[in-house]
Design a protein around this motif. Sequence first.
Motif, PDB file in Angstrom:
ATOM      1  N   ASP A  10      -4.977  12.127   7.590  1.00  0.00           N
ATOM      2  CA  ASP A  10      -4.966  10.934   6.731  1.00  0.00           C
ATOM      3  C   ASP A  10      -5.564  11.208   5.366  1.00  0.00           C
ATOM      4  O   ASP A  10      -5.560  10.324   4.489  1.00  0.00           O
ATOM      5  CB  ASP A  10      -5.730   9.778   7.395  1.00  0.00           C
ATOM      6  CG  ASP A  10      -5.056   9.277   8.658  1.00  0.00           C
ATOM      7  OD1 ASP A  10      -5.782   8.901   9.609  1.00  0.00           O
ATOM      8  OD2 ASP A  10      -3.802   9.259   8.697  1.00  0.00           O
TER       9      ASP A  10
ATOM     10  N   ALA B 239      -5.764  11.779   1.818  1.00  0.00           N
ATOM     11  CA  ALA B 239      -4.727  11.427   0.844  1.00  0.00           C
ATOM     12  C   ALA B 239      -5.330  10.476  -0.183  1.00  0.00           C
ATOM     13  O   ALA B 239      -6.499  10.087  -0.094  1.00  0.00           O
ATOM     14  CB  ALA B 239      -3.550  10.740   1.534  1.00  0.00           C
ATOM     15  N   GLU B 240      -4.500  10.095  -1.147  1.00  0.00           N
ATOM     16  CA  GLU B 240      -4.894   9.046  -2.084  1.00  0.00           C
ATOM     17  C   GLU B 240      -4.087   7.795  -1.750  1.00  0.00           C
ATOM     18  O   GLU B 240      -2.877   7.872  -1.492  1.00  0.00           O
ATOM     19  CB  GLU B 240      -4.620   9.483  -3.526  1.00  0.00           C
ATOM     20  CG  GLU B 240      -5.172   8.513  -4.549  1.00  0.00           C
ATOM     21  CD  GLU B 240      -5.844   9.203  -5.720  1.00  0.00           C
ATOM     22  OE1 GLU B 240      -5.587  10.395  -5.938  1.00  0.00           O
ATOM     23  OE2 GLU B 240      -6.622   8.529  -6.430  1.00  0.00           O
ATOM     24  N   TYR B 241      -4.757   6.665  -1.751  1.00  0.00           N
ATOM     25  CA  TYR B 241      -4.152   5.403  -1.333  1.00  0.00           C
ATOM     26  C   TYR B 241      -4.149   4.429  -2.510  1.00  0.00           C
ATOM     27  O   TYR B 241      -5.178   4.210  -3.151  1.00  0.00           O
ATOM     28  CB  TYR B 241      -4.917   4.805  -0.144  1.00  0.00           C
ATOM     29  CG  TYR B 241      -4.785   5.647   1.098  1.00  0.00           C
ATOM     30  CD1 TYR B 241      -5.560   6.786   1.287  1.00  0.00           C
ATOM     31  CD2 TYR B 241      -3.844   5.337   2.077  1.00  0.00           C
ATOM     32  CE1 TYR B 241      -5.424   7.585   2.404  1.00  0.00           C
ATOM     33  CE2 TYR B 241      -3.694   6.125   3.217  1.00  0.00           C
ATOM     34  CZ  TYR B 241      -4.488   7.249   3.358  1.00  0.00           C
ATOM     35  OH  TYR B 241      -4.340   8.039   4.477  1.00  0.00           O
TER      36      TYR B 241
ATOM     37  N   TYR C 242       0.009  11.970  -0.109  1.00  0.00           N
ATOM     38  CA  TYR C 242      -0.606  13.116   0.545  1.00  0.00           C
ATOM     39  C   TYR C 242      -0.656  14.281  -0.436  1.00  0.00           C
ATOM     40  O   TYR C 242       0.153  14.355  -1.362  1.00  0.00           O
ATOM     41  CB  TYR C 242       0.149  13.494   1.812  1.00  0.00           C
ATOM     42  CG  TYR C 242       0.127  12.406   2.859  1.00  0.00           C
ATOM     43  CD1 TYR C 242       1.246  11.599   3.073  1.00  0.00           C
ATOM     44  CD2 TYR C 242      -1.021  12.170   3.609  1.00  0.00           C
ATOM     45  CE1 TYR C 242       1.217  10.581   4.020  1.00  0.00           C
ATOM     46  CE2 TYR C 242      -1.065  11.148   4.548  1.00  0.00           C
ATOM     47  CZ  TYR C 242       0.064  10.360   4.737  1.00  0.00           C
ATOM     48  OH  TYR C 242       0.024   9.342   5.658  1.00  0.00           O
TER      49      TYR C 242
ATOM     50  N   LEU D  32       3.442   2.784   2.569  1.00  0.00           N
ATOM     51  CA  LEU D  32       2.704   2.744   3.833  1.00  0.00           C
ATOM     52  C   LEU D  32       2.981   1.432   4.564  1.00  0.00           C
ATOM     53  O   LEU D  32       3.245   1.411   5.770  1.00  0.00           O
ATOM     54  CB  LEU D  32       1.208   2.873   3.523  1.00  0.00           C
ATOM     55  CG  LEU D  32       0.232   3.268   4.606  1.00  0.00           C
ATOM     56  CD1 LEU D  32       0.629   4.557   5.275  1.00  0.00           C
ATOM     57  CD2 LEU D  32      -1.176   3.393   4.012  1.00  0.00           C
TER      58      LEU D  32
ATOM     59  N   TRP E  54       0.864  -1.172   0.000  1.00  0.00           N
ATOM     60  CA  TRP E  54       0.000   0.000   0.000  1.00  0.00           C
ATOM     61  C   TRP E  54       0.909   1.234   0.000  1.00  0.00           C
ATOM     62  O   TRP E  54       1.829   1.333   0.818  1.00  0.00           O
ATOM     63  CB  TRP E  54      -0.917   0.052   1.219  1.00  0.00           C
ATOM     64  CG  TRP E  54      -2.169  -0.750   1.064  1.00  0.00           C
ATOM     65  CD1 TRP E  54      -2.408  -2.016   1.500  1.00  0.00           C
ATOM     66  CD2 TRP E  54      -3.376  -0.327   0.432  1.00  0.00           C
ATOM     67  NE1 TRP E  54      -3.688  -2.410   1.179  1.00  0.00           N
ATOM     68  CE2 TRP E  54      -4.301  -1.388   0.521  1.00  0.00           C
ATOM     69  CE3 TRP E  54      -3.787   0.868  -0.191  1.00  0.00           C
ATOM     70  CZ2 TRP E  54      -5.607  -1.305  -0.001  1.00  0.00           C
ATOM     71  CZ3 TRP E  54      -5.070   0.945  -0.703  1.00  0.00           C
ATOM     72  CH2 TRP E  54      -5.960  -0.133  -0.604  1.00  0.00           C
ATOM     73  N   TYR E  55       0.605   2.128  -0.936  1.00  0.00           N
ATOM     74  CA  TYR E  55       1.294   3.412  -1.011  1.00  0.00           C
ATOM     75  C   TYR E  55       0.294   4.513  -0.718  1.00  0.00           C
ATOM     76  O   TYR E  55      -0.903   4.390  -1.008  1.00  0.00           O
ATOM     77  CB  TYR E  55       1.892   3.633  -2.402  1.00  0.00           C
ATOM     78  CG  TYR E  55       3.193   2.913  -2.635  1.00  0.00           C
ATOM     79  CD1 TYR E  55       3.207   1.574  -3.010  1.00  0.00           C
ATOM     80  CD2 TYR E  55       4.411   3.564  -2.472  1.00  0.00           C
ATOM     81  CE1 TYR E  55       4.410   0.903  -3.212  1.00  0.00           C
ATOM     82  CE2 TYR E  55       5.614   2.908  -2.676  1.00  0.00           C
ATOM     83  CZ  TYR E  55       5.602   1.581  -3.047  1.00  0.00           C
ATOM     84  OH  TYR E  55       6.794   0.925  -3.251  1.00  0.00           O
ATOM     85  N   VAL E  56       0.804   5.629  -0.190  1.00  0.00           N
ATOM     86  CA  VAL E  56      -0.042   6.785   0.098  1.00  0.00           C
ATOM     87  C   VAL E  56       0.553   8.025  -0.561  1.00  0.00           C
ATOM     88  O   VAL E  56       1.775   8.183  -0.636  1.00  0.00           O
ATOM     89  CB  VAL E  56      -0.194   6.993   1.621  1.00  0.00           C
ATOM     90  CG1 VAL E  56       1.142   7.224   2.303  1.00  0.00           C
ATOM     91  CG2 VAL E  56      -1.144   8.153   1.912  1.00  0.00           C
TER      92      VAL E  56
END
Lengths: 114, 113
Positions: free
Chosen positions: B85, B87-89, B39, B47, B35-37
């Motif tokens: 939190d 953000a795009e995930y 912001y 992540l 999983w990447y985030v």
Amino acid sequence: GAGVSQSPSNKVTEKGKDVELRCDPISGHTALYWYRQRLGQGLEFLIYFQGNSAPDKSGLPSDRFSAERTGESVSTLTIQRTQQEDSAVYLCASSQGQGGYGYTFGSGTRLTVV
Amino acid sequence: AQSVSQHNHHVILSEAASLELGCNYSYGGTVNLFWYVQYPGQHLQLLLKYFSGDPLVKGIKGFEAEFIKSKFSFNLRKPSVQWSDTAEYFCAVNGEGTDKLIFGTGTRLQVFP
């Protein structure tokens, strides 16, 4: 360097012009990847380098797109005769080995073709 | 071929609500999952990741994800979200022996105070 560095951070170009995007990976990272992120969409794979060879170019959308890498260092992505649909954020990432290690991303180049 | 599906495109929550973002992948063999985030205004950051072992993986900022092999899923969870939190995930998969990560289309999370 400490992170993946991309330049320029923003580029506005006229339709039909050529552009060159640069990526400087983390020192020692043998693998380098280019992705494209269009507005509101996910990450689209373009090309992968292992050292200076490109085992996977399957994501390059047309022959207007090309990329090269010098050794295990800098890579350039060139888009010839740019079109409006090329507008996107172009992301570079590097990795110690293959993709299974996970990537470290650069901050991207936002390309706008007008 | 590998593929990743993120079913939630846009999630809106109030602070302190619980979060679960879905991720399903398609690949016939062993996988590594991520999983990447991203912001607002920042670059993609890792992540958490799963390679092997305990299928419940804990990441930064109180996030965790559970790999359920039988369901080909790697859902992201957080018991109590914060405004920061927002953000795009992105969920991503790497099939063992393959070279690259395949990303989902992302989930945009907005948290309101």
